[in-house]
Design a protein around this motif. Structure first.
Motif, PDB file in Angstrom:
ATOM      1  N   ALA A  56       0.996  -1.707  -0.009  1.00 26.92           N
ATOM      2  CA  ALA A  56       0.238   0.290  -0.087  1.00 26.92           C
ATOM      3  C   ALA A  56       1.161   0.805   0.192  1.00 26.92           C
ATOM      4  CB  ALA A  56      -0.861  -0.168   1.865  1.00 26.92           C
ATOM      5  N   MET A  57       1.901   1.012   0.844  1.00 31.06           N
ATOM      6  CA  MET A  57       2.694   2.226   0.623  1.00 31.06           C
ATOM      7  C   MET A  57       3.454   2.298  -0.474  1.00 31.06           C
ATOM      8  SD  MET A  57       6.394   2.780   3.370  1.00 31.06           S
ATOM      9  CE  MET A  57       7.247   1.596   2.629  1.00 31.06           C
ATOM     10  N   VAL A  58       3.541   1.620  -1.457  1.00 31.92           N
ATOM     11  CA  VAL A  58       4.189   1.679  -2.692  1.00 31.92           C
ATOM     12  C   VAL A  58       3.142   2.474  -3.815  1.00 31.92           C
ATOM     13  CG1 VAL A  58       5.574   0.726  -4.697  1.00 31.92           C
ATOM     14  CG2 VAL A  58       6.391   0.148  -2.436  1.00 31.92           C
ATOM     15  N   GLU A  59       2.384   2.034  -3.511  1.00 31.49           N
ATOM     16  CA  GLU A  59       0.911   2.108  -4.094  1.00 31.49           C
ATOM     17  C   GLU A  59       0.765   3.615  -4.190  1.00 31.49           C
ATOM     18  OE1 GLU A  59      -0.426   1.170  -7.155  1.00 31.49           O
ATOM     19  OE2 GLU A  59      -0.332  -1.251  -6.335  1.00 31.49           O
ATOM     20  N   ALA A  60       0.903   4.218  -3.031  1.00 28.64           N
ATOM     21  CA  ALA A  60       1.181   5.332  -2.570  1.00 28.64           C
ATOM     22  C   ALA A  60       1.887   6.658  -3.537  1.00 28.64           C
ATOM     23  CB  ALA A  60       0.736   5.527  -0.893  1.00 28.64           C
ATOM     24  N   LEU A  61       3.670   5.659  -3.351  1.00 23.66           N
ATOM     25  CA  LEU A  61       4.267   6.747  -3.810  1.00 23.66           C
ATOM     26  C   LEU A  61       3.962   6.514  -5.370  1.00 23.66           C
ATOM     27  CD1 LEU A  61       7.427   7.290  -2.910  1.00 23.66           C
ATOM     28  CD2 LEU A  61       7.642   5.538  -3.533  1.00 23.66           C
ATOM     29  N   PHE A  62       3.640   5.411  -5.722  1.00 32.34           N
ATOM     30  CA  PHE A  62       3.059   6.183  -7.315  1.00 32.34           C
ATOM     31  C   PHE A  62       1.798   7.004  -8.792  1.00 32.34           C
ATOM     32  CE2 PHE A  62       4.219   0.280  -7.990  1.00 32.34           C
ATOM     33  CZ  PHE A  62       5.133   0.969  -8.068  1.00 32.34           C
ATOM     34  N   VAL A  63       1.229   7.004  -6.456  1.00 30.83           N
ATOM     35  CA  VAL A  63       0.731   7.819  -7.441  1.00 30.83           C
ATOM     36  C   VAL A  63       1.020   9.492  -7.233  1.00 30.83           C
ATOM     37  CG1 VAL A  63      -1.411   9.693  -6.176  1.00 30.83           C
ATOM     38  CG2 VAL A  63      -1.390   7.022  -5.546  1.00 30.83           C
ATOM     39  N   ARG A  64       2.085   9.610  -6.458  1.00 32.91           N
ATOM     40  CA  ARG A  64       3.166  10.702  -6.270  1.00 32.91           C
ATOM     41  C   ARG A  64       4.160  10.861  -8.183  1.00 32.91           C
ATOM     42  NH1 ARG A  64       6.186  11.631  -1.563  1.00 32.91           N
ATOM     43  NH2 ARG A  64       7.656  13.457  -2.917  1.00 32.91           N
ATOM     44  N   TYR A  65       4.376   9.617  -7.983  1.00 34.77           N
ATOM     45  CA  TYR A  65       5.884   9.251  -9.720  1.00 34.77           C
ATOM     46  C   TYR A  65       4.743   8.135 -10.462  1.00 34.77           C
ATOM     47  CZ  TYR A  65       8.382  11.611  -5.743  1.00 34.77           C
ATOM     48  OH  TYR A  65       9.052  12.344  -4.587  1.00 34.77           O
ATOM     49  N   PRO A  66       4.231   8.363 -10.963  1.00 36.43           N
ATOM     50  CA  PRO A  66       3.384   7.278 -11.921  1.00 36.43           C
ATOM     51  C   PRO A  66       4.496   6.633 -12.877  1.00 36.43           C
ATOM     52  CG  PRO A  66       2.475   9.651 -12.408  1.00 36.43           C
ATOM     53  CD  PRO A  66       3.632   9.713 -10.892  1.00 36.43           C
ATOM     54  N   GLU A  67       5.430   7.181 -13.350  1.00 37.33           N
ATOM     55  CA  GLU A  67       6.426   6.464 -13.849  1.00 37.33           C
ATOM     56  C   GLU A  67       7.368   5.328 -13.595  1.00 37.33           C
ATOM     57  OE1 GLU A  67       9.031   9.617 -11.481  1.00 37.33           O
ATOM     58  OE2 GLU A  67       7.195   9.788 -12.523  1.00 37.33           O
ATOM     59  N   ARG A  68       7.509   5.644 -11.921  1.00 34.40           N
ATOM     60  CA  ARG A  68       8.346   4.024 -11.855  1.00 34.40           C
ATOM     61  C   ARG A  68       7.698   2.810 -11.628  1.00 34.40           C
ATOM     62  NH1 ARG A  68       9.985   6.977  -5.829  1.00 34.40           N
ATOM     63  NH2 ARG A  68      11.465   9.023  -7.228  1.00 34.40           N
ATOM     64  N   ARG A  69       5.687   3.365 -12.069  1.00 35.86           N
ATOM     65  CA  ARG A  69       5.550   2.187 -12.114  1.00 35.86           C
ATOM     66  C   ARG A  69       6.086   1.470 -13.741  1.00 35.86           C
ATOM     67  NH1 ARG A  69       0.915  -0.171  -9.872  1.00 35.86           N
ATOM     68  NH2 ARG A  69       0.179   2.248  -9.499  1.00 35.86           N
ATOM     69  N   GLU A  70       6.646   1.784 -14.040  1.00 35.35           N
ATOM     70  CA  GLU A  70       7.100   0.923 -15.670  1.00 35.35           C
ATOM     71  C   GLU A  70       8.496   1.158 -15.907  1.00 35.35           C
ATOM     72  OE1 GLU A  70       5.010   0.784 -17.632  1.00 35.35           O
ATOM     73  OE2 GLU A  70       3.501   1.248 -16.776  1.00 35.35           O
ATOM     74  N   THR A  71       9.320   1.627 -14.832  1.00 30.71           N
ATOM     75  CA  THR A  71      10.496   1.601 -15.123  1.00 30.71           C
ATOM     76  C   THR A  71      11.615   1.256 -13.966  1.00 30.71           C
ATOM     77  OG1 THR A  71      11.090   3.886 -13.469  1.00 30.71           O
ATOM     78  CG2 THR A  71      11.246   4.333 -15.463  1.00 30.71           C
ATOM     79  N   TRP A  72      10.654   0.939 -12.511  1.00 32.49           N
ATOM     80  CA  TRP A  72      11.406   0.155 -11.448  1.00 32.49           C
ATOM     81  C   TRP A  72      11.550  -1.784 -12.191  1.00 32.49           C
ATOM     82  CZ3 TRP A  72       9.475   2.209  -5.848  1.00 32.49           C
ATOM     83  CH2 TRP A  72      10.374   3.352  -6.160  1.00 32.49           C
ATOM     84  N   PRO A  73      10.522  -1.744 -12.613  1.00 30.26           N
ATOM     85  CA  PRO A  73      10.295  -3.658 -12.857  1.00 30.26           C
ATOM     86  C   PRO A  73      11.881  -3.911 -13.740  1.00 30.26           C
ATOM     87  CG  PRO A  73       8.358  -2.769 -13.301  1.00 30.26           C
ATOM     88  CD  PRO A  73       9.213  -1.440 -12.692  1.00 30.26           C
ATOM     89  N   LYS A  74      11.945  -2.824 -14.696  1.00 28.07           N
ATOM     90  CA  LYS A  74      13.385  -2.839 -15.383  1.00 28.07           C
ATOM     91  C   LYS A  74      14.460  -2.958 -14.972  1.00 28.07           C
ATOM     92  CE  LYS A  74      10.556  -0.588 -18.686  1.00 28.07           C
ATOM     93  NZ  LYS A  74      10.605   0.923 -20.091  1.00 28.07           N
ATOM     94  N   ASP A  75      15.331  -2.756 -13.982  1.00 25.94           N
ATOM     95  CA  ASP A  75      15.941  -2.928 -13.586  1.00 25.94           C
ATOM     96  C   ASP A  75      15.978  -4.004 -12.622  1.00 25.94           C
ATOM     97  OD1 ASP A  75      16.547  -0.010 -13.364  1.00 25.94           O
ATOM     98  OD2 ASP A  75      15.753   0.795 -11.828  1.00 25.94           O
ATOM     99  N   ASN A  76      15.512  -4.977 -12.577  1.00 31.01           N
ATOM    100  CA  ASN A  76      16.378  -6.270 -12.147  1.00 31.01           C
ATOM    101  C   ASN A  76      15.632  -7.760 -13.286  1.00 31.01           C
ATOM    102  OD1 ASN A  76      13.142  -8.230 -11.920  1.00 31.01           O
ATOM    103  ND2 ASN A  76      12.927  -6.631 -10.657  1.00 31.01           N
ATOM    104  N   MET A  77      16.023  -8.619 -12.802  1.00 30.39           N
ATOM    105  CA  MET A  77      15.993  -9.558 -14.016  1.00 30.39           C
ATOM    106  C   MET A  77      14.844 -10.451 -14.294  1.00 30.39           C
ATOM    107  SD  MET A  77      20.054 -11.142 -12.851  1.00 30.39           S
ATOM    108  CE  MET A  77      21.421 -10.008 -13.061  1.00 30.39           C
ATOM    109  N   LEU A  78      14.116 -10.175 -13.324  1.00 25.63           N
ATOM    110  CA  LEU A  78      12.736 -10.452 -13.490  1.00 25.63           C
ATOM    111  C   LEU A  78      11.862  -9.759 -14.050  1.00 25.63           C
ATOM    112  CD1 LEU A  78      12.370 -13.006 -10.249  1.00 25.63           C
ATOM    113  CD2 LEU A  78      13.043 -14.069 -12.614  1.00 25.63           C
TER     114      LEU A  78
END
Length: 265
Positions: free
Chosen positions: A205-227
Motif C-alpha cells: 500500500a505504501m508503494v502504491e501511494a508512492l506511484f501516485v506521486r511518481y507514476p513513471e516508477r511503475r514502468e521503470t522500476w521493474p526493468k531494473d531487475n532480471m525478472l
C-alpha cells in the motif's frame, strides 16, 4: 503443518514475535509462521492492526490451532518494549523467534535532509531493530532454548537505488545487515541465530501511494531487475518460515537477498 513431510520446516510449539506486523510484509510473514504451527505476536506502533488482521487471526485458530495476538509497542520506547517482550516470554515459558520488520522510509535529497529527520530514521530502523533484538535475545537466553532472529533489511543496504533519493534509509538498511552479523557472532554461543532478508521492490500500500506521486516508477522500476517485475509480500513467506525453523539450523550471520536479480547485474 504435517510433521510427516519436511518436519524441519515445522514451527509447532514455537512462540515468535513479528514487529511491524499490523499490515504489509510483516503481517504476511506472520501468517506464514502461523500456518507452520507457531504462536505469533504482532507488535506495531498502530493502535489497531489493519482490517486484514482479524481474518488471519480467526483462520489461525480455526485451521491451524494456533493464535495470532496483537500488542501496541513503539520500538523507540525501550522500557515498554522490554516489558511487553518479557511478559510474552513469561506467559509461555519460552521465546523462540523474532522477525524485526518495523521500519520507516523517507525520500529526501542528501543536501536537504535535516539532522532531526536522519536521527528519526536511524532511531526506528537501526536502534529500534537493535533494541527489539536485544529484548528478545535476553528472553531466549533466560529460558535457555536458543532461537532465531530475522532482521528485515533491503537490497538498498547493498546498492544505491538508481533514481531513488533515500540516503538515510539506505544507510539504515546497510547498518541492519552489519548489525545482524555482529549479533550472530555474540549470540551464537547461546544457540541464537541472526540473519537478514533483503527484499527488492515490493508492491505494498505504501508503494502504491508512492506511484501516485511518481507514476513513471511503475514502468521503470521493474526493468531494473532480471525478472522484469515487482515482488509481492507473499513471495517472502517461505523465507520467513525457512529462517525461523530448523530448516536453516546452520545459517547465521547471513543475508538472504531476494531482489529478482536487481543487484546482480
Amino acid at each position: 503443518m504435517s510433521t510427516k513431510s519436511l518436519p524441519e520446516f515445522s514451527l509447532s510449539g514455537k512462540v515468535i514475535l513479528v514487529s511491524g506486523a499490523a499490515r504489509g510484509l510483516g503481517l504476511t510473514q506472520a501468517e506464514a509462521l502461523l500456518e507452520a504451527g507457531a504462536t505469533v505476536y504482532a507488535l506495531d506502533l498502530l493502535p489497531a492492526p489493519s482490517p486484514d488482521f482479524e481474518p488471519i487471526a480467526a483462520r489461525a485458530e480455526k485451521e491451524f490451532g494456533t493464535r495470532l495476538h496483537y500488542r501496541q509497542v513503539d520500538v523507540r520506547e525501550v522500557e515498554q518494549l522490554n516489558s511487553v517482550v518479557g511478559d510474552i516470554a513469561a506467559e509461555h515459558g519460552r521465546l523462540d523467534g523474532l522477525i524485526a520488520a518495523a521500519g520507516i522510509q523517507q525520500e529526501t535529497s542528501a543536501l536537504e535532509y535535516t539532522a532531526a529527520d536522519a536521527n528519526r530514521m536511524f532511531e526506528v530502523n537501526v536502534t529500534g531493530v537493535f533494541m527489539t533484538s536485544q529484548a528478545v535475545a535476553k528472553q531466549m537466553i533466560k529460558y535457555g532454548n536458543g532461537g532465531s532472529i530475522v532482521l528485515i533489511a533491503s537490497m538498498s543496504g547493498s546498492v544505491a537505488n538508481k533514481g531513488l533519493i533515500c540516503p538515510a534509509y539506505n544507510a539504515s538498511k546497510a547498518a541492519v545487515i552489519q548489525l545482524a552479523r555482529n549479533l550472530a557472532m555474540e549470540w551464537g554461543p547461546h544457540n541464537i541465530r541472526v540473519n537478514t532478508i533483503s527484499p527488492g521492490y515490493i508492491v505494498t500500500a505504501m508503494v502504491e501511494a508512492l506511484f501516485v506521486r511518481y507514476p513513471e516508477r511503475r514502468e521503470t522500476w521493474p526493468k531494473d531487475n532480471m525478472l522484469g517485475r515487482f515482488s509481492r509480500p507473499d513471495e517472502y513467506r517461505g523465507a520467513a518460515v525457512f529462517l525461523l525453523s530448523g530448516a536453516s539450523s546452520f545459517m547465521t550471520g547471513a543475508d538472504l537477498r531476494m531482489d529478482g536479480g536487481h543487484s546482480a547485474w
